[in-house]
Design a protein around this motif. Structure first.
Motif, PDB file in Angstrom:
ATOM      1  N   ASP A 104       0.861  -1.180   0.000  1.00 38.49           N
ATOM      2  CA  ASP A 104       0.000   0.000   0.000  1.00 38.49           C
ATOM      3  C   ASP A 104       0.898   1.231   0.000  1.00 38.49           C
ATOM      4  OD1 ASP A 104      -1.924   1.892   0.233  1.00 38.49           O
ATOM      5  OD2 ASP A 104      -2.579   1.356   2.252  1.00 38.49           O
ATOM      6  N   GLY A 133      -8.950   2.637   2.002  1.00 36.75           N
ATOM      7  CA  GLY A 133      -8.807   1.349   2.665  1.00 36.75           C
ATOM      8  C   GLY A 133      -9.545   0.218   1.986  1.00 36.75           C
ATOM      9  N   SER A 196     -11.476  -6.000   7.615  1.00 35.02           N
ATOM     10  CA  SER A 196     -11.502  -4.584   7.231  1.00 35.02           C
ATOM     11  C   SER A 196     -12.519  -4.335   6.124  1.00 35.02           C
ATOM     12  CB  SER A 196     -10.110  -4.120   6.804  1.00 35.02           C
ATOM     13  OG  SER A 196      -9.693  -4.753   5.599  1.00 35.02           O
TER      14      SER A 196
END
Length: 232
Positions: A104, A133, A196
């Motif tokens: 990322d 995200g 997540s």
């Protein structure tokens, strides 16, 4: 929110717990041992967080694609726990969870997530990070041969998953002319990423009743016939 996530679609068995703003996880590379590991992992996380199962607001699970037995186990456990606790289930693509294993670095590179599907094939899907995200899907999940894999337009790529470990040479040819920033064949979908992505789904109101949580296999056969083996 208290959310328990399970991911057992590949060789890696993992469980994660979202407890308020905290996320804790357990993961072990343990082929054929998922059934004996996943519930003790879950209990250990709940004990670490100091909460019981009845404090959970939802159960999340990697719905596949992946190994038939592993996908079926994960979804069945999620359904059973959710029914017992009267909470909803959130299903998350195991390929999407795998894509979050890519670096990322705030780049606009695309991510190719590939899981070795055996039988000369791989499960594949392409994504790009959305900057928040999550992920933007660039194409559909599919089961294909490495030779027939078609990629959406993108100049730079990350590749993650066991499909690279098995088909690196052929996939490298499919990526010819593009920048491959990294390629990691030792990465597997992880429950921490299932968690997540599942939290985002819960916030968006897309949790569902346990009986509606279904596995995704992408194909309906698990072995080659003798005739097919003879043609390989």
């Amino acid at each position: 929110m208290n959310l328990l996530a399970i991911e057992t679609a590949t060789e890696s068995c993992s469980v994660a717990l979202v407890h308020g703003d905290e996320v804790i996880a357990r993961s072990e590379l343990a082929p054929r041992r998922h059934a004996e590991l996943v519930l003790p992992m879950a209990d250990a996380l709940l004990a670490e967080a100091g909460i019981g199962r009845h404090a959970l607001d939802a159960i999340a699970v990697g719905r596949g694609p992946g190994a038939f037995t592993g996908v079926r186990l994960g979804v069945s456990l999620a359904q059973g726990m959710a029914l017992a606790l009267d909470v909803p289930v959130v299903t998350v693509s195991s390929l999407a969870a795998l894509a979050l294993e890519a670096p990322d670095d705030d780049s606009d590179a695309a991510i190719l997530a590939v899981i070795d599907a055996r039988m000369g094939e791989l499960y594949a899907a392409c994504y790009r990070r959305d900057g928040l995200g999550g992920l933007i899907a660039l194409d559909d999940e599919r089961v294909v041969t490495a030779e027939s894999l078609q990629l959406p337009p993108a100049e730079a790529w990350y590749v993650v998953g066991s499909g690279w470990a098995t088909y690196a040479e052929v996939l490298g040819e499919r990526l010819a002319g593009r920048t491959v920033r990294s390629a990691q064949g030792d990465r597997f979908p992880q429950a921490v990423h299932v968690a997540s992505l599942a939290v985002r789904e819960c916030v968006a109101g897309r949790a569902q009743a346990p009986e509606l949580a279904l596995p995704v296999y992408l194909r309906d056969k698990v072995a080659l016939t003798l005739a097919e083996q003879g043609r390989r």
